[in-house]
Every structure is written in structure tokens, then in C-alpha cells.
Design a protein around this motif. Structure first.
Motif, PDB file in Angstrom:
ATOM      1  N   LYS A 238       4.947 -15.555  -3.253  1.00 56.03           N
ATOM      2  CA  LYS A 238       4.456 -14.737  -4.368  1.00 56.03           C
ATOM      3  C   LYS A 238       4.107 -13.312  -3.929  1.00 56.03           C
ATOM      4  CE  LYS A 238       4.853 -18.264  -7.073  1.00 56.03           C
ATOM      5  NZ  LYS A 238       6.027 -18.350  -7.971  1.00 56.03           N
ATOM      6  N   HIS A 239       4.737 -12.869  -2.833  1.00 55.44           N
ATOM      7  CA  HIS A 239       4.573 -11.483  -2.398  1.00 55.44           C
ATOM      8  C   HIS A 239       5.733 -10.649  -2.948  1.00 55.44           C
ATOM      9  CE1 HIS A 239       2.158 -13.202   1.180  1.00 55.44           C
ATOM     10  NE2 HIS A 239       1.325 -12.725   0.271  1.00 55.44           N
ATOM     11  N   CYS A 240       5.431  -9.427  -3.329  1.00 53.27           N
ATOM     12  CA  CYS A 240       6.449  -8.529  -3.880  1.00 53.27           C
ATOM     13  C   CYS A 240       7.300  -7.959  -2.739  1.00 53.27           C
ATOM     14  CB  CYS A 240       5.773  -7.401  -4.652  1.00 53.27           C
ATOM     15  SG  CYS A 240       6.916  -6.407  -5.624  1.00 53.27           S
TER      16      CYS A 240
ATOM     17  N   PRO B 118      10.377   1.940   7.902  1.00 53.26           N
ATOM     18  CA  PRO B 118      10.478   0.469   7.807  1.00 53.26           C
ATOM     19  C   PRO B 118       9.994  -0.101   6.472  1.00 53.26           C
ATOM     20  CG  PRO B 118       9.654   1.106   9.969  1.00 53.26           C
ATOM     21  CD  PRO B 118       9.709   2.368   9.156  1.00 53.26           C
ATOM     22  N   TYR B 119       8.944   0.480   5.884  1.00 51.21           N
ATOM     23  CA  TYR B 119       8.403  -0.100   4.653  1.00 51.21           C
ATOM     24  C   TYR B 119       9.332   0.104   3.452  1.00 51.21           C
ATOM     25  CZ  TYR B 119       6.842   4.695   3.571  1.00 51.21           C
ATOM     26  OH  TYR B 119       6.789   6.056   3.327  1.00 51.21           O
ATOM     27  N   MET B 120      10.378   0.922   3.597  1.00 49.17           N
ATOM     28  CA  MET B 120      11.330   1.145   2.509  1.00 49.17           C
ATOM     29  C   MET B 120      12.613   0.347   2.685  1.00 49.17           C
ATOM     30  SD  MET B 120      10.963   5.229   1.668  1.00 49.17           S
ATOM     31  CE  MET B 120      12.039   5.120   0.246  1.00 49.17           C
ATOM     32  N   LEU B 121      12.689  -0.503   3.699  1.00 49.24           N
ATOM     33  CA  LEU B 121      13.895  -1.286   3.922  1.00 49.24           C
ATOM     34  C   LEU B 121      13.853  -2.576   3.100  1.00 49.24           C
ATOM     35  CD1 LEU B 121      14.259  -0.987   7.808  1.00 49.24           C
ATOM     36  CD2 LEU B 121      15.254   0.466   6.027  1.00 49.24           C
TER      37      LEU B 121
ATOM     38  N   GLY C 220       0.796  -1.222   0.000  1.00 55.54           N
ATOM     39  CA  GLY C 220       0.000   0.000   0.000  1.00 55.54           C
ATOM     40  C   GLY C 220       0.828   1.270   0.000  1.00 55.54           C
ATOM     41  N   TYR C 221       2.155   1.144   0.100  1.00 56.21           N
ATOM     42  CA  TYR C 221       3.036   2.319   0.112  1.00 56.21           C
ATOM     43  C   TYR C 221       3.675   2.525  -1.264  1.00 56.21           C
ATOM     44  CZ  TYR C 221       2.828   1.987   5.219  1.00 56.21           C
ATOM     45  OH  TYR C 221       2.406   1.935   6.530  1.00 56.21           O
TER      46      TYR C 221
END
Length: 327
Positions: A275-277, A306-309, A244-245
Motif C-alpha cells: 500500500k505504498h505509492c 534516484p527518487y524519480m526512477l 517526501g519528494y
């Protein structure tokens, strides 16, 4: 011909009659425009580097030495690899330009330190410019006599004469961080297929008189420093969406190469076993500076949410280069 003349007579490398310049670029790369016309219009000698020599650092070293080469241009990716492994290859070169990708400040600093130690002055120019603007429209000049910040070393400096630059948001307001637009003498007339240029070459709302009455939309994001220099922040079209980011991959890459142990980094997306990106970082380290993935992750966590690591970090010995020296 006016854009080519503007490029050549800017003469950022201070080429003089009888200087000897090497042509590294093949004619499919717009860097060759700078090499050919800047050298010949200043009565310098231009020596063409054979492809077999470009692919072998040892052969290149002897080619430069045997031909007494003083001036040359290198794609940034090739420059990074060359000066990291064999900086002595360029010992005869006194003035050089790099361009085509973002430059690593740590590598530049090490190269300048090497030249100081060898007592071999160097003028190094970092150029930026899309093909649609006839080579470089900005340049940052560095030499072996000046102490410079990382921001200065990695910036593209300011515009060449007869070119104006704008950082704009989506509403065309001038901002300190935004998309770069170019106007001035250096702009091409457009694309061969005119329809393709309608969204790229547009009327300039700030200037009505030629040659500044048109803008070229680069798709590149920059930040303006208090000194006026511009720092590359990545492509606007490198955005991915994970969890979602919305994430700009080049923003992560820029933070990775800010670590003193990292020579270059490429961040991409891959599918894991579920199968997750996920984000994956490919990293090339400086010699004798290999560090653990957890150390890199901690370093990034001080700068990014954290979501960009990246989830995975993979060490790579060499990034493949294209025929024109780009990664």
C-alpha cells in the motif's frame, strides 16, 4: 471572429487555392477550427474523413489517395502511431500539422528520413495552443531538406503574428524556464461561467493596450532555447509527492522518450502490495527495439535523481486513443 481570422491567415501550411485538405478532427476538437477556416478562407477544398475511415489506417490510405489530399492536420498521438506503423499512408500528403501533445523527435526524424528516401518532400508543422487561445499560437516548421537537432524537432517554435508569449515564475518575473502565459488577438473572451476565468484570464502587467492587455495562464511549463524556440516541460499540475519528494511525472516521461528505443511513455502512480505509492512507467517501444527494464532504469539514472526512477516498467503494445486521437 478575430482570433479565427488570425489563426487562418497565419497559414503556416501555405495553403493555396484549389489545394485539397482533409478534415480529420470532429467539431468537438478545436483542431477543426484550423482545418475548416484555414482551408476555406484560402479557397481550398475541404474533404471530411468519415469516422470509420479514421479508425482504419488502410481505409485512410485509400481515402487520402482517392481524394488527392495534399494537406491535413493530425493529433500528435495518432500521428505517432500512424507513421510508426504505416508511414506510406501519408504518401500523398505534402503539408501537414500535428498538435495536441508533445511530439517525439525520434519519430519525426524517422518520418522525415522515410520521405527523403521516397523522394516525397514534406512540410511538417508542430503546433501548440490551448482551446482558450483558438487553436495554435506557436508553431515549429520542419521539412525534408533540413538537418535538425532533437531540440528543434521537439520544440513548439515561436509565436504566430499578433500573439505574445511570456515565461513567468510565481512572482511574475520573466524567466528562461517557467509557466507559459499567452496574450494577443488569439485569446478567447473568457469562459461561459465568468467566475471560472478569473484565475485564468488576468490583466497583463507588461502591456496595457489591446489586444495584449490580457494574459491567459496555461498551466504548462516550458523552457526557452538559446535560439528562442520553446520546449515543453510538462504540466505544472501533474505533480505528485512520494517519499517526501515532489515529482513532475511529465519530466520522467520526457526523459524516457529521449531514448531511441522508446516511442511513447506514460508515468503514473500506483499502490504496491504494501500500500505504498510507487512510480510505474508504461512504455511503448519502437519496432524491433525492445530493451530490458534494467537498461531503461540505467538510462534514466544518468539523467534523474534516484527518487524519480520508476519502480516498475511495463511494456504496452498500444496506448488507447480518444475519439479525437489523443492518448
Amino acid at each position: 471572429h478575430r482570433p479565427v481570422l488570425n489563426l487562418a491567415y497565419d497559414n503556416a501550411l501555405h495553403i493555396k487555392p484549389h489545394d485539397k485538405m482533409a478534415q480529420f478532427s470532429n467539431i468537438a476538437f478545436d483542431g477543426s477550427t484550423f482545418e475548416i477556416w484555414t482551408s476555406l478562407l484560402h479557397a481550398a477544398t475541404l474533404r471530411l474523413i468519415p469516422q470509420t475511415v479514421r479508425q482504419d489506417f488502410q481505409k485512410l490510405k485509400y481515402f487520402l489517395k482517392d481524394n488527392c489530399i495534399q494537406v491535413m492536420f493530425l493529433p500528435t498521438g495518432y500521428f505517432h502511431k500512424l507513421v510508426h506503423l504505416h508511414p506510406e499512408t501519408l504518401d500523398t500528403v505534402e503539408k501537414m500539422m500535428v498538435g495536441g501533445e508533445g511530439i517525439n523527435a525520434h519519430i519525426v526524424r524517422d518520418f522525415i528520413a522515410y520521405r527523403r528516401k521516397k523522394d516525397k518532400p514534406i512540410l511538417l508543422v508542430n503546433g501548440y495552443g490551448p482551446t482558450e487561445a483558438t487553436g495554435h499560437v506557436c508553431r515549429q516548421c520542419m521539412d525534408s531538406h533540413t538537418d535538425m537537432t532533437d531540440d528543434y524537432l521537439s520544440s513548439i517554435g515561436q509565436s504566430i503574428p499578433h500573439v505574445k508569449l511570456y515565461l513567468l515564475d510565481k512572482e511574475f518575473h520573466e524567466v528562461e524556464e517557467g509557466e507559459l502565459y499567452i496574450s494577443g488577438t488569439s485569446l478567447a473572451l473568457g469562459y461561459h461561467r465568468a467566475a471560472e476565468g478569473e484565475s485564468k484570464f488576468i490583466a497583463n502587467p507588461f502591456e496595457k493596450e489591446p489586444p495584449y492587455d490580457r494574459l491567459y495562464k496555461t498551466g504548462d511549463k516550458f523552457k526557452r532555447l538559446p535560439t528562442g524556440e520553446l520546449i515543453y516541460q510538462g504540466r505544472l499540475d501533474d505533480q505528485v509527492k512520494i517519499g517526501g519528494y515532489r515529482i513532475h511525472l511529465t519530466e520522467i516521461e520526457q526523459q524516457l522518450i529521449a531514448h531511441e528505443a522508446v516511442q511513447h511513455a506514460v508515468v503514473t502512480t500506483e499502490l504496491n502490495h504494501s500500500k505504498h505509492c510507487i512510480l510505474v512507467a508504461y512504455v511503448r517501444f519502437m519496432a524491433d527495439k525492445i530493451i530490458e527494464a534494467e537498461t531503461l532504469r540505467h538510462f534514466l539514472s544518468q539523467k534523474l535523481p534516484p527518487y524519480m526512477l520508476p519502480v516498475q516498467y511495463r511494456m504496452i503494445k498500444e496506448f488507447p486513443l480518444t475519439a479525437i486521437g489523443k492518448i
